[in-house]
Design a protein around this motif. Structure first.
Motif, PDB file in Angstrom:
ATOM      1  N   ALA A 176      23.218  64.894 -28.418  1.00  0.00           N
ATOM      2  CA  ALA A 176      24.462  64.978 -27.648  1.00  0.00           C
ATOM      3  C   ALA A 176      25.548  65.692 -28.434  1.00  0.00           C
ATOM      4  O   ALA A 176      25.612  65.589 -29.665  1.00  0.00           O
ATOM      5  CB  ALA A 176      24.935  63.581 -27.266  1.00  0.00           C
ATOM      6  N   LEU A 177      26.388  66.425 -27.719  1.00  0.00           N
ATOM      7  CA  LEU A 177      27.559  67.043 -28.354  1.00  0.00           C
ATOM      8  C   LEU A 177      28.528  65.960 -28.809  1.00  0.00           C
ATOM      9  O   LEU A 177      29.067  66.014 -29.910  1.00  0.00           O
ATOM     10  CB  LEU A 177      28.250  67.982 -27.356  1.00  0.00           C
ATOM     11  N   LEU A 178      28.770  64.961 -27.967  1.00  0.00           N
ATOM     12  CA  LEU A 178      29.595  63.796 -28.290  1.00  0.00           C
ATOM     13  C   LEU A 178      28.787  62.556 -27.926  1.00  0.00           C
ATOM     14  O   LEU A 178      28.585  62.272 -26.745  1.00  0.00           O
ATOM     15  CB  LEU A 178      30.922  63.824 -27.518  1.00  0.00           C
ATOM     16  N   ASP A 179      28.312  61.846 -28.918  1.00  0.00           N
ATOM     17  CA  ASP A 179      27.447  60.692 -28.697  1.00  0.00           C
ATOM     18  C   ASP A 179      28.273  59.531 -28.140  1.00  0.00           C
ATOM     19  O   ASP A 179      29.116  58.954 -28.836  1.00  0.00           O
ATOM     20  CB  ASP A 179      26.775  60.285 -30.003  1.00  0.00           C
ATOM     21  N   LEU A 180      28.026  59.190 -26.885  1.00  0.00           N
ATOM     22  CA  LEU A 180      28.820  58.165 -26.212  1.00  0.00           C
ATOM     23  C   LEU A 180      28.382  56.750 -26.567  1.00  0.00           C
ATOM     24  O   LEU A 180      29.004  55.788 -26.113  1.00  0.00           O
ATOM     25  CB  LEU A 180      28.737  58.362 -24.696  1.00  0.00           C
ATOM     26  N   ARG A 181      27.366  56.620 -27.404  1.00  0.00           N
ATOM     27  CA  ARG A 181      26.954  55.290 -27.836  1.00  0.00           C
ATOM     28  C   ARG A 181      28.011  54.631 -28.712  1.00  0.00           C
ATOM     29  O   ARG A 181      27.936  53.427 -28.971  1.00  0.00           O
ATOM     30  CB  ARG A 181      25.611  55.376 -28.571  1.00  0.00           C
ATOM     31  N   VAL A 182      28.984  55.409 -29.166  1.00  0.00           N
ATOM     32  CA  VAL A 182      30.083  54.797 -29.929  1.00  0.00           C
ATOM     33  C   VAL A 182      30.820  53.762 -29.084  1.00  0.00           C
ATOM     34  O   VAL A 182      31.312  52.761 -29.605  1.00  0.00           O
ATOM     35  CB  VAL A 182      31.070  55.869 -30.439  1.00  0.00           C
ATOM     36  N   PHE A 183      30.872  53.979 -27.765  1.00  0.00           N
ATOM     37  CA  PHE A 183      31.597  53.055 -26.895  1.00  0.00           C
ATOM     38  C   PHE A 183      30.821  51.775 -26.628  1.00  0.00           C
ATOM     39  O   PHE A 183      31.363  50.832 -26.040  1.00  0.00           O
ATOM     40  CB  PHE A 183      31.955  53.740 -25.577  1.00  0.00           C
ATOM     41  N   ALA A 184      29.553  51.731 -27.048  1.00  0.00           N
ATOM     42  CA  ALA A 184      28.771  50.499 -26.895  1.00  0.00           C
ATOM     43  C   ALA A 184      29.225  49.442 -27.904  1.00  0.00           C
ATOM     44  O   ALA A 184      28.948  48.254 -27.722  1.00  0.00           O
ATOM     45  CB  ALA A 184      27.284  50.792 -27.078  1.00  0.00           C
ATOM     46  N   SER A 185      29.920  49.868 -28.960  1.00  0.00           N
ATOM     47  CA  SER A 185      30.454  48.932 -29.941  1.00  0.00           C
ATOM     48  C   SER A 185      31.738  48.309 -29.400  1.00  0.00           C
ATOM     49  O   SER A 185      32.708  49.015 -29.119  1.00  0.00           O
ATOM     50  CB  SER A 185      30.739  49.654 -31.260  1.00  0.00           C
ATOM     51  N   ARG A 186      31.754  47.008 -29.277  1.00  0.00           N
ATOM     52  CA  ARG A 186      32.933  46.333 -28.734  1.00  0.00           C
ATOM     53  C   ARG A 186      34.145  46.539 -29.637  1.00  0.00           C
ATOM     54  O   ARG A 186      35.267  46.747 -29.163  1.00  0.00           O
ATOM     55  CB  ARG A 186      32.652  44.846 -28.582  1.00  0.00           C
ATOM     56  N   GLY A 187      33.915  46.485 -30.957  1.00  0.00           N
ATOM     57  CA  GLY A 187      35.024  46.686 -31.881  1.00  0.00           C
ATOM     58  C   GLY A 187      35.627  48.070 -31.751  1.00  0.00           C
ATOM     59  O   GLY A 187      36.854  48.229 -31.808  1.00  0.00           O
ATOM     60  N   PHE A 188      34.778  49.079 -31.568  1.00  0.00           N
ATOM     61  CA  PHE A 188      35.283  50.440 -31.407  1.00  0.00           C
ATOM     62  C   PHE A 188      36.058  50.575 -30.104  1.00  0.00           C
ATOM     63  O   PHE A 188      37.177  51.113 -30.088  1.00  0.00           O
ATOM     64  CB  PHE A 188      34.118  51.432 -31.420  1.00  0.00           C
ATOM     65  N   SER A 189      35.507  50.092 -29.006  1.00  0.00           N
ATOM     66  CA  SER A 189      36.157  50.234 -27.699  1.00  0.00           C
ATOM     67  C   SER A 189      37.480  49.481 -27.643  1.00  0.00           C
ATOM     68  O   SER A 189      38.474  49.987 -27.119  1.00  0.00           O
ATOM     69  CB  SER A 189      35.218  49.729 -26.595  1.00  0.00           C
ATOM     70  N   THR A 190      37.502  48.263 -28.200  1.00  0.00           N
ATOM     71  CA  THR A 190      38.738  47.478 -28.195  1.00  0.00           C
ATOM     72  C   THR A 190      39.810  48.120 -29.070  1.00  0.00           C
ATOM     73  O   THR A 190      40.975  48.248 -28.672  1.00  0.00           O
ATOM     74  CB  THR A 190      38.469  46.049 -28.689  1.00  0.00           C
ATOM     75  N   GLY A 191      39.417  48.534 -30.267  1.00  0.00           N
ATOM     76  CA  GLY A 191      40.370  49.185 -31.155  1.00  0.00           C
ATOM     77  C   GLY A 191      40.901  50.479 -30.574  1.00  0.00           C
ATOM     78  O   GLY A 191      42.100  50.760 -30.636  1.00  0.00           O
ATOM     79  N   LEU A 192      39.989  51.275 -29.982  1.00  0.00           N
ATOM     80  CA  LEU A 192      40.417  52.554 -29.409  1.00  0.00           C
ATOM     81  C   LEU A 192      41.291  52.344 -28.176  1.00  0.00           C
ATOM     82  O   LEU A 192      42.254  53.098 -27.955  1.00  0.00           O
ATOM     83  CB  LEU A 192      39.182  53.384 -29.038  1.00  0.00           C
ATOM     84  N   GLY A 193      40.999  51.332 -27.384  1.00  0.00           N
ATOM     85  CA  GLY A 193      41.825  51.049 -26.213  1.00  0.00           C
ATOM     86  C   GLY A 193      43.248  50.674 -26.599  1.00  0.00           C
ATOM     87  O   GLY A 193      44.217  51.161 -26.002  1.00  0.00           O
ATOM     88  N   THR A 194      43.379  49.817 -27.616  1.00  0.00           N
ATOM     89  CA  THR A 194      44.712  49.440 -28.092  1.00  0.00           C
ATOM     90  C   THR A 194      45.430  50.632 -28.707  1.00  0.00           C
ATOM     91  O   THR A 194      46.638  50.833 -28.515  1.00  0.00           O
ATOM     92  CB  THR A 194      44.602  48.309 -29.127  1.00  0.00           C
ATOM     93  N   LEU A 195      44.674  51.456 -29.448  1.00  0.00           N
ATOM     94  CA  LEU A 195      45.254  52.662 -30.051  1.00  0.00           C
ATOM     95  C   LEU A 195      45.753  53.630 -28.986  1.00  0.00           C
ATOM     96  O   LEU A 195      46.809  54.247 -29.136  1.00  0.00           O
ATOM     97  CB  LEU A 195      44.211  53.347 -30.929  1.00  0.00           C
ATOM     98  N   ALA A 196      45.011  53.760 -27.893  1.00  0.00           N
ATOM     99  CA  ALA A 196      45.417  54.657 -26.813  1.00  0.00           C
ATOM    100  C   ALA A 196      46.756  54.225 -26.221  1.00  0.00           C
ATOM    101  O   ALA A 196      47.619  55.067 -25.936  1.00  0.00           O
ATOM    102  CB  ALA A 196      44.348  54.693 -25.723  1.00  0.00           C
ATOM    103  N   VAL A 197      46.943  52.912 -26.052  1.00  0.00           N
ATOM    104  CA  VAL A 197      48.215  52.418 -25.521  1.00  0.00           C
ATOM    105  C   VAL A 197      49.355  52.727 -26.491  1.00  0.00           C
ATOM    106  O   VAL A 197      50.441  53.152 -26.091  1.00  0.00           O
ATOM    107  CB  VAL A 197      48.132  50.901 -25.252  1.00  0.00           C
ATOM    108  N   ALA A 198      49.101  52.525 -27.786  1.00  0.00           N
ATOM    109  CA  ALA A 198      50.129  52.804 -28.781  1.00  0.00           C
ATOM    110  C   ALA A 198      50.489  54.284 -28.803  1.00  0.00           C
ATOM    111  O   ALA A 198      51.669  54.652 -28.914  1.00  0.00           O
ATOM    112  CB  ALA A 198      49.651  52.352 -30.163  1.00  0.00           C
TER     113      ALA A 198
END
Length: 494
Positions: free
Chosen positions: A274-296
């Protein structure tokens, strides 16, 4: 082996941290920090340099804004591909490519004879900038032991916070004696010096693979992310009725091609191509951290665009005074990065992120109270509180999100973080400007004074910003420190 001391912004760790890293690793991180500081500093100089560029090249404000828009579009298109580039090219080639592109674009901007050439120069600059930030993140995650990442990520936060704050100030200082070309001219020798030093000192310090480039994925990413960023960027202008194409069109194109991009990556992931491996979003810690970061990020970029308008058009401050008023907050945010990083290594993310969300929410509520008669010190205090809150967010969120991934996904995680930053920045700008414009227009039509109408519109934008930040607390309370690997030894470590 102890590494030689470096001056800010290249200082990346304490003596203890440096002693734990091989010289090649310490040098790589230091150069990446210094280079990232330069490219981000350049990104924020346009806000002050745009008026003299318009006057010199004979263009309108709507045309001149393309210097900023095209930079954002290029970043949005290139960043999703950086996960592939970093694993394919390695640290050394990726660094030399990024700084060569940035230096070439800067040199072209210095001598640009016409607006079209200047736009091309900004595209080339943005391409190099897009590679640099994920490269820095990936290198830190690959080389620094988990128990020290907060400390080093704190220095990353210093760079990405202090550079935007200093950019407009530097631009304002250079414009009078050297003109707008001097803004690029001052940056050019620094970029070239970083390129030369990197060519001599930087070596490959991360693993490489031999994946092929999927051209279809690249095209889908360009249309998907480019469409979304352009559509979001034009929402604010649409509220004022100044866009040639309705934002719904590029947004619809972006969503459609983004869906195709996701489908293509899911197919290619089956063979690890994959050009961008979307399995990174399967990690709950990554998705939660990135979601909070997006809001900030959404809140930060929204405030960046609205607050200067209020200070200049409603409170009557000059541009230089406006820049000086927001400078303390930006510097405080950056200087606190290493402190917050040290605290993260001791206590983890949640004890820092939750208070950060609270401070940012309180600051937005305070900014919503600003009126034309408000004293400047009140705005300064509110902005400093906002900056302190964001300082408590960025380092823990970056570290938690990327630290939740397996090492072979670090480069793709860094690319995902960079992509979401661009989208969140565009969305924050669009949301705040649209709310400001819609509300202030309504108030003006009802007979309110222009300054009162503007602060009324800004008040609505900041109230919504406070609500969004408060809602992010639901994510913040679920954050956990990523588990360390069994041996906690980075790539190439002892």
């Amino acid at each position: 082996m102890d590494a030689p001391p470096l001056s800010a912004p290249a200082a990346v760790a304490t003596d203890t941290a440096a002693a734990r890293l091989p010289r090649a690793h310490f040098t790589a991180i230091a150069l990446l920090l210094a280079s990232t500081f330069v490219v981000i500093l350049n990104e924020t100089t346009m806000s002050v340099a745009l008026p003299p560029i318009m006057a010199d090249l004979g263009i309108t404000a709507a045309t001149g804004q393309w210097l900023t828009t095209v930079f954002m579009l290029t970043m949005a298109v290139v960043i999703p591909a950086t996960g592939f580039l970093l694993t394919k090219l390695g640290t050394r080639v990726s660094y030399l490519l990024a700084m060569s592109l940035f230096s070439a674009g800067t040199a072209l901007a210095v001598v640009a004879p016409a607006f079209g050439v200047l736009v091309v120069a900004r595209v080339v600059q943005a391409t190099g900038t897009a590679i640099m930030m994920p490269l820095l993140m990936t290198t830190v995650m690959s080389l620094v032991p988990a128990r020290q990442r907060g400390k080093v990520m704190g220095n990353v936060s210093l760079v990405i916070s202090a550079a935007p704050a200093l950019g407009p100030t530097l631009s304002g200082a250079v414009l009078d004696p050297l003109g707008w070309r001097g803004v690029f001219g001052v940056v050019l020798p620094i970029a070239l010096a970083a390129l030369i030093v990197g060519a001599v000192l930087i070596r490959d310090v991360s693993e490489r693979d031999h994946k092929r480039l999927d051209v279809l994925s690249l095209a889908l990413a360009a249309l998907g992310f480019g469409g979304l960023v352009y559509g979001l960027s034009s929402l604010g202008e649409a509220a004022a009725g100044h866009v040639p194409v309705p934002p719904a069109v590029p947004l619809a194109v972006g969503v459609a091609f983004l869906g195709l991009f996701v489908w293509r990556q899911l197919v290619l992931q089956r063979v690890d191509d994959a050009l961008l491996d979307l399995r990174v979003f399967a990690s709950r810690g990554f998705s939660t951290g990135l979601g909070t970061l997006a809001v900030a990020m959404l809140a930060m970029f929204g405030s960046f665009i609205v607050l200067p308008l209020v200070l200049q058009r409603a409170l009557g401050l000059e541009p230089l005074a406006t820049g000086l008023l927001v400078l303390p907050g930006g510097l405080a945010m950056g200087l606190l990065g290493p402190v917050v990083g040290n605290l993260y290594d001791r206590v983890g993310p949640r004890p820092l992120v939750v208070p950060g969300v609270v401070l940012a929410t309180v600051a937005f509520a305070g900014l919503a109270m600003v009126r034309p008669t408000t004293e400047w010190w009140f705005v300064l205090a509110a902005h400093v509180v906002l900056s302190l809150g964001l300082a408590l967010l960025f380092t823990p969120l970056f570290t938690t999100a990327l630290g939740s991934l397996q090492p072979h996904l670090y480069s793709h995680g860094s690319a995902a973080v960079g992509t979401v930053q661009q989208l969140a920045g565009a969305a924050g700008t669009a949301m705040f400007v649209a709310l400001l414009t819609a509300r202030s227009t309504t108030l003006a039509e009802s007979g309110a004074h222009p300054a009162e109408a503007l602060t009324g519109g800004a008040s609505l934008a900041f109230v919504v910003g406070a609500a969004v930040m408060a809602a992010s607390a639901l994510l913040a309370v679920t954050l956990r420190r990523p588990p360390a690997s069994e041996d906690d030894v980075p790539i190439g470590g002892h």
